[in-house]
Design a protein around this motif. Structure first.
Motif, mmCIF file in Angstrom:
data_model
loop_
_atom_site.group_PDB
_atom_site.id
_atom_site.type_symbol
_atom_site.label_atom_id
_atom_site.label_comp_id
_atom_site.label_asym_id
_atom_site.label_seq_id
_atom_site.Cartn_x
_atom_site.Cartn_y
_atom_site.Cartn_z
ATOM 1 N N ALA A 182 0.720 -1.262 -0.041
ATOM 2 C CA ALA A 182 0.034 -0.089 0.140
ATOM 3 C C ALA A 182 0.894 0.963 -0.034
ATOM 4 O O ALA A 182 0.566 2.268 -0.409
ATOM 5 C CB ALA A 182 -1.001 -0.084 1.187
ATOM 6 N N ALA A 183 2.008 1.150 0.723
ATOM 7 C CA ALA A 183 2.888 2.366 0.781
ATOM 8 C C ALA A 183 4.480 1.782 0.754
ATOM 9 O O ALA A 183 4.516 0.926 1.201
ATOM 10 C CB ALA A 183 2.551 3.141 1.931
ATOM 11 N N ASP A 184 5.433 2.435 0.241
ATOM 12 C CA ASP A 184 6.625 2.181 0.289
ATOM 13 C C ASP A 184 7.441 3.299 0.688
ATOM 14 O O ASP A 184 7.265 4.541 0.423
ATOM 15 C CB ASP A 184 7.290 1.649 -1.052
ATOM 16 C CG ASP A 184 7.034 2.784 -1.976
ATOM 17 O OD1 ASP A 184 7.798 3.517 -2.282
ATOM 18 O OD2 ASP A 184 5.881 2.611 -2.974
ATOM 19 N N ASP A 185 8.430 3.087 1.307
ATOM 20 C CA ASP A 185 9.396 4.092 2.051
ATOM 21 C C ASP A 185 10.823 3.687 2.179
ATOM 22 O O ASP A 185 11.164 2.644 2.959
ATOM 23 C CB ASP A 185 8.693 4.491 3.418
ATOM 24 C CG ASP A 185 9.611 5.571 4.137
ATOM 25 O OD1 ASP A 185 10.261 6.265 3.404
ATOM 26 O OD2 ASP A 185 9.417 5.589 5.586
ATOM 27 N N GLU A 186 11.540 4.189 1.197
ATOM 28 C CA GLU A 186 13.113 4.052 1.357
ATOM 29 C C GLU A 186 13.555 4.976 2.245
ATOM 30 O O GLU A 186 14.046 5.990 1.996
ATOM 31 C CB GLU A 186 13.571 3.975 -0.165
ATOM 32 C CG GLU A 186 15.036 3.591 -0.125
ATOM 33 C CD GLU A 186 15.814 3.623 -1.491
ATOM 34 O OE1 GLU A 186 15.298 4.055 -2.466
ATOM 35 O OE2 GLU A 186 16.847 3.058 -1.714
ATOM 36 N N ARG A 187 13.725 4.528 3.394
ATOM 37 C CA ARG A 187 14.199 5.138 4.590
ATOM 38 C C ARG A 187 15.727 5.665 4.393
ATOM 39 O O ARG A 187 16.142 6.729 4.948
ATOM 40 C CB ARG A 187 14.053 4.438 6.030
ATOM 41 C CG ARG A 187 12.682 4.007 6.232
ATOM 42 C CD ARG A 187 12.316 3.128 7.113
ATOM 43 N NE ARG A 187 10.932 3.581 8.243
ATOM 44 C CZ ARG A 187 10.892 3.156 9.181
ATOM 45 N NH1 ARG A 187 11.869 2.463 10.054
ATOM 46 N NH2 ARG A 187 9.878 3.876 9.887
ATOM 47 N N LYS A 188 16.500 4.698 4.131
ATOM 48 C CA LYS A 188 18.022 5.100 3.865
ATOM 49 C C LYS A 188 18.465 4.166 2.543
ATOM 50 O O LYS A 188 17.304 3.115 2.051
ATOM 51 C CB LYS A 188 18.960 4.234 5.010
ATOM 52 C CG LYS A 188 18.838 4.924 6.234
ATOM 53 C CD LYS A 188 19.843 4.518 7.442
ATOM 54 C CE LYS A 188 19.264 4.909 8.595
ATOM 55 N NZ LYS A 188 20.083 4.243 9.704
ATOM 56 N N PRO A 189 19.456 4.345 1.893
ATOM 57 C CA PRO A 189 19.818 3.686 0.667
ATOM 58 C C PRO A 189 19.602 2.114 1.279
ATOM 59 O O PRO A 189 20.340 1.545 2.267
ATOM 60 C CB PRO A 189 21.145 4.066 0.409
ATOM 61 C CG PRO A 189 21.378 5.423 1.001
ATOM 62 C CD PRO A 189 20.461 5.446 2.304
ATOM 63 N N ASN A 190 19.286 1.229 0.481
ATOM 64 C CA ASN A 190 18.917 -0.231 0.827
ATOM 65 C C ASN A 190 17.963 -0.595 1.945
ATOM 66 O O ASN A 190 18.239 -1.611 2.193
ATOM 67 C CB ASN A 190 20.302 -0.697 0.629
ATOM 68 C CG ASN A 190 21.010 -0.929 -0.608
ATOM 69 O OD1 ASN A 190 20.586 -0.713 -1.509
ATOM 70 N ND2 ASN A 190 22.481 -1.002 -0.674
#
Lengths: 231, 328
Positions: B256-264
């Motif tokens: 439903a939602a994506d979040d790339e908090r830090k690289p990788n």
């Protein structure tokens, strides 16, 4: 074996009061002041005393003690009760399977005993001074001293009872002190009223009986108020 | 079915006309650890004071092992060990004297006290302070002493009011260990906190109190579910696959939602109805197929305190419109 809660608390309270700074005043400073006062004031014309006054040290001591010991007993117990309530000391006792009023009775008994002991000590000191000064301690004097002491003990008991009820009802030390000084202390006059009014002739026993009744009533009321207190 | 050790039924308390507790009902089974959670001013301490007999004027019924705290006070209180939020001791008392008297008043025989007091002091690293006056102890040490006095008579029900408040991390850990130890020894534990994460890993069940009402009770897992929050999955790569499109909500219907908090490092919020296990399995397969390497993958632990704060806010909102739900 677990001891009786009342006995245990009385023993503890006696120990606590005996080690308090107030007791240092009662046991050491008060007798010293009384002796100093006696030596300085005895026969002092400037304050209207007869230079040939034969007032004994024991009589002087009993005068000082009767005017101070009651107030000291009332203030001691009231301040202790209010301060321990404010510091939530009672909570750890109340949550245990004991009757709440045991706490009140133990405070009353302990203060009554320590102040009485301090008074006996001061009186004994007065008698000792009289003996050293060569005043014979006659059997008549002994009787009067004992009688005076018995009345003093009643005053201490009544004052401690007044202190207990003021300490239970007041929520701040200031209020407790004001209640004692401006209200409670007047109660200690009640046992003397029949004598003043000339209603009953035998003042000693009337005084003792009224004092005892008042002590029981006041301490019972204080226990009742404490039992209903919410912490 | 085993009878509950503690039972509160419709407990109501008002101070000067202001209701602090409103028909609070819950029960705790023997041997259970129950976390009583609520924001400041919710009525937690009032409830615990009622159990401990410090507040005696209230409506409703409280039974401890069948003994009514109003009518069979001594019988009920012989079973309780209570640690108030702040413990007061007489100034002149030493640690030893305070514990000896309190143990005696709880009915612990002298020979047992002589064994148990040093053992408990040692357990809480207070043995060296045994002869010290209580007023010379630090706040944390006084709090430990408060806990020791509650444990002295080995109560069936241990009631702790905000026991973790003001303790340093090692002491907090020690206290949690003690709670677990007591539970293993068969003691039922009820403790309050305004921090939900405090009760995590310790409480079998929690009850949430807000504005004087118990809103819900259950396990942390049940509560998390009842908060109605979506499942989140953490995906960390040591080497990302060539194409990370399968992580995107725009291309993956399970997300439903994506979040790339830090690289990788990704956090994916799963769509309603998505099966977390199946999604994780698919993510592993696609990562490997895309030449990537995984460092970590799994369902994210919910931030309990955030959930709790949201729950309280929502329950406040529903109470304001008159629709608060009450669970049991």
């Amino acid at each position: 074996m677990a001891t009786s809660p009342t006995l245990r608390l009385v023993k503890d309270e006696l120990y606590g009061f005996a080690k308090s700074k107030v007791m240092l005043v009662l046991w050491v400073i008060l007798p010293l002041i009384a002796i100093a006062g006696y030596l300085l004031l005895r026969g002092n014309e400037k304050i209207g005393m007869d230079p040939d006054s034969k007032m004994s040290a024991s009589v002087f001591m009993s005068l000082i003690l009767s005017s101070l010991s009651g107030t000291v007993a009332a203030l001691m117990v009231a301040v202790d009760l209010v301060s321990e309530r404010q510091r939530k000391v009672f909570e750890l006792f109340i949550i245990r399977p004991i009757r709440r009023e045991v706490i009140i009775w133990s405070k009353f008994i302990a203060v009554f005993l320590v102040v009485t002991m301090a008074c006996i000590l001061s009186m004994a000191l007065g008698i000792a001074i009289d003996t050293i000064r060569g005043d014979a301690f006659t059997s008549a004097m002994a009787y009067d001293t004992l009688k005076g002491m018995a009345q003093l003990v009643s005053v201490i008991g009544l004052s401690a009872a007044v202190g207990v009820i003021c300490g239970v009802l007041a929520r701040s030390i200031l209020v407790a002190v004001l209640l004692i000084l401006y209200g409670g202390q007047n109660l200690t006059i009640v046992p003397m009223l029949p004598t003043y009014l000339g209603v009953l002739p035998d003042q000693f026993w009337v005084f003792q009986a009224i004092s005892l009744i008042l002590i029981l009533v006041l301490t019972f009321l204080a226990s009742l108020a404490f039992r209903r207190s919410q912490f | 079915m085993v009878a509950p050790l503690l039972e509160l039924e419709r407990v109501t308390k008002a101070f000067y006309g202001q209701k602090v507790l409103s028909e609070v009902s819950f029960s705790i089974q023997p041997g259970e650890v129950f976390g009583y959670i609520g924001p400041n001013g919710a009525g937690k301490s009032t409830t615990l004071k009622i159990l401990a007999g410090l507040i005696t004027q209230f409506d409703g019924t409280v039974n401890i092992a069948g003994a009514n705290v109003k009518t069979e006070r001594n019988a009920a209180h012989a079973l309780i060990g209570f640690m108030p939020q702040s413990c007061g001791f007489q100034n002149w008392r030493t640690v030893d004297s305070a514990l000896d008297t309190l143990g005696d008043l709880s009915g612990v025989p002298a020979d047992v006290r002589a064994r148990r007091i040093p053992a408990l002091l040692e357990r809480f690293d207070l043995l060296a302070a045994r002869k010290k006056k209580v007023k010379e102890l630090s706040g944390g040490m006084t709090q430990k002493l408060g806990l020791i006095q509650a444990l002295l008579h080995e109560p069936k029900l241990l009631v702790l009011d905000e026991p973790l408040e003001g303790l340093d991390p090692p002491s907090r850990q020690m206290l949690k260990d003690v709670i677990r130890e007591r539970q293993r020894a068969g003691t039922t534990v009820l403790f309050s906190s305004h921090i939900l994460s405090d009760v995590e890993h310790v409480a079998d069940r929690v009850g949430i109190l807000n504005r004087g009402e118990v809103r819900t009770t259950g396990s942390i897992r049940d509560l998390t579910k009842s908060f109605g929050l979506p499942t989140e999955v953490d995906v960390w790569f040591s080497a990302a696959p060539a194409d990370t499109g399968f992580l995107r909500a725009s291309t993956n219907t399970d997300v439903a939602a994506d979040d790339e908090r830090k690289p990788n490092e990704w956090r994916l919020t799963l769509a309603a109805g998505a099966n977390a296990d199946a999604v994780i399995h698919a993510l592993v397969e696609r990562t490997l197929a895309g030449g990537g390497r995984l460092r970590k993958i799994g369902v994210a632990e919910p931030a309990l305190d955030d959930l709790f704060a949201r729950y309280i806010l929502e329950s406040d909102r529903s109470a304001a419109v008159g629709g608060g739900s009450r669970g049991n």
